[in-house]
Design a protein around this motif. Structure first.
Motif, PDB file in Angstrom:
ATOM      1  N   VAL A  75      42.740  34.400  38.056  1.00  0.00           N
ATOM      2  CA  VAL A  75      43.708  34.905  37.079  1.00  0.00           C
ATOM      3  C   VAL A  75      44.719  35.827  37.765  1.00  0.00           C
ATOM      4  O   VAL A  75      45.913  35.799  37.450  1.00  0.00           O
ATOM      5  CB  VAL A  75      42.978  35.624  35.921  1.00  0.00           C
ATOM      6  N   VAL A  77      36.699  34.049  38.779  1.00  0.00           N
ATOM      7  CA  VAL A  77      37.602  33.903  37.633  1.00  0.00           C
ATOM      8  C   VAL A  77      38.665  35.002  37.659  1.00  0.00           C
ATOM      9  O   VAL A  77      39.858  34.738  37.461  1.00  0.00           O
ATOM     10  CB  VAL A  77      36.807  33.921  36.304  1.00  0.00           C
ATOM     11  N   ALA A  78      38.255  36.252  37.939  1.00  0.00           N
ATOM     12  CA  ALA A  78      39.212  37.362  37.989  1.00  0.00           C
ATOM     13  C   ALA A  78      40.233  37.154  39.115  1.00  0.00           C
ATOM     14  O   ALA A  78      41.428  37.414  38.940  1.00  0.00           O
ATOM     15  CB  ALA A  78      38.483  38.681  38.167  1.00  0.00           C
ATOM     16  N   LEU A 114      47.227  33.648  39.509  1.00  0.00           N
ATOM     17  CA  LEU A 114      48.140  33.065  38.525  1.00  0.00           C
ATOM     18  C   LEU A 114      49.160  34.097  38.033  1.00  0.00           C
ATOM     19  O   LEU A 114      50.339  33.771  37.840  1.00  0.00           O
ATOM     20  CB  LEU A 114      47.358  32.497  37.339  1.00  0.00           C
ATOM     21  N   ALA A 115      48.719  35.347  37.857  1.00  0.00           N
ATOM     22  CA  ALA A 115      49.640  36.397  37.423  1.00  0.00           C
ATOM     23  C   ALA A 115      50.686  36.677  38.497  1.00  0.00           C
ATOM     24  O   ALA A 115      51.868  36.899  38.177  1.00  0.00           O
ATOM     25  CB  ALA A 115      48.868  37.666  37.089  1.00  0.00           C
ATOM     26  N   CYS A 128      40.072  40.827  30.180  1.00  0.00           N
ATOM     27  CA  CYS A 128      39.255  40.716  31.388  1.00  0.00           C
ATOM     28  C   CYS A 128      37.816  41.146  31.114  1.00  0.00           C
ATOM     29  O   CYS A 128      36.873  40.499  31.559  1.00  0.00           O
ATOM     30  CB  CYS A 128      39.860  41.550  32.508  1.00  0.00           C
ATOM     31  N   GLY A 168      45.414  43.250  28.873  1.00  0.00           N
ATOM     32  CA  GLY A 168      44.815  42.614  30.046  1.00  0.00           C
ATOM     33  C   GLY A 168      43.421  43.127  30.344  1.00  0.00           C
ATOM     34  O   GLY A 168      42.510  42.352  30.667  1.00  0.00           O
ATOM     35  N   VAL A 175      36.062  38.343  29.177  1.00  0.00           N
ATOM     36  CA  VAL A 175      35.758  37.162  30.002  1.00  0.00           C
ATOM     37  C   VAL A 175      34.598  37.458  30.950  1.00  0.00           C
ATOM     38  O   VAL A 175      33.676  36.641  31.089  1.00  0.00           O
ATOM     39  CB  VAL A 175      37.020  36.707  30.774  1.00  0.00           C
TER      40      VAL A 175
END
Length: 127
Positions: free
Chosen positions: A65, A61-62, A68-69, A24, A20, A27
């Motif tokens: 994500v 974006v972080a 979503l996690a 990260c 992860g 990205v």
């Protein structure tokens, strides 16, 4: 979780965190590289630096994500712990019982022959 599987679970946890973090970092670097602007440094040479919008995009974006996690973690089915039944026998300890001599350190042996003889005590003493 059974005690025998603790090390495997810990290793999997470390592996997933490492993957992860690597994803990260990649990205964020990509987003910041796409949102750059040339600036002049002290020598007058143009240097590309990330813009404020690039940082905002990377944090957005972080955050997405991370949400979503969290949603994915909530969807993981839980396995309820089964309560032991009163009719079930308790689990037997499968470890062999060690003899008492193996459990305790050996005692210091006293020589009985020295105790039985008069005058065999420390030097200068008589029994």
């Amino acid at each position: 979780m059974p005690l025998e599987q603790t090390a495997a679970a810990n290793g999997l946890n470390v592996l997933m965190r490492t993957i992860g973090q690597a994803l990260c970092s990649a990205v964020v670097a990509t987003v910041l590289a796409q949102h750059t602007r040339p600036f002049a440094d002290t020598a007058g040479v143009a240097v590309a630096a990330p813009t404020l919008n690039g940082y905002r995009m990377a944090f957005a974006v972080a955050g997405a994500v991370a949400l979503l996690a969290c949603a994915a973690a909530c969807l993981v089915p839980r396995q309820p712990r089964s309560a032991p039944s009163l009719l079930q026998e308790p689990e037997q300890d499968v470890r062999p019982e060690l003899p008492l001599s193996a459990q305790c350190p050996p005692a210091i042996e006293v020589h009985r022959s020295a105790e039985a003889r008069p005058g065999s005590g420390p030097v200068g003493t008589t029994a």
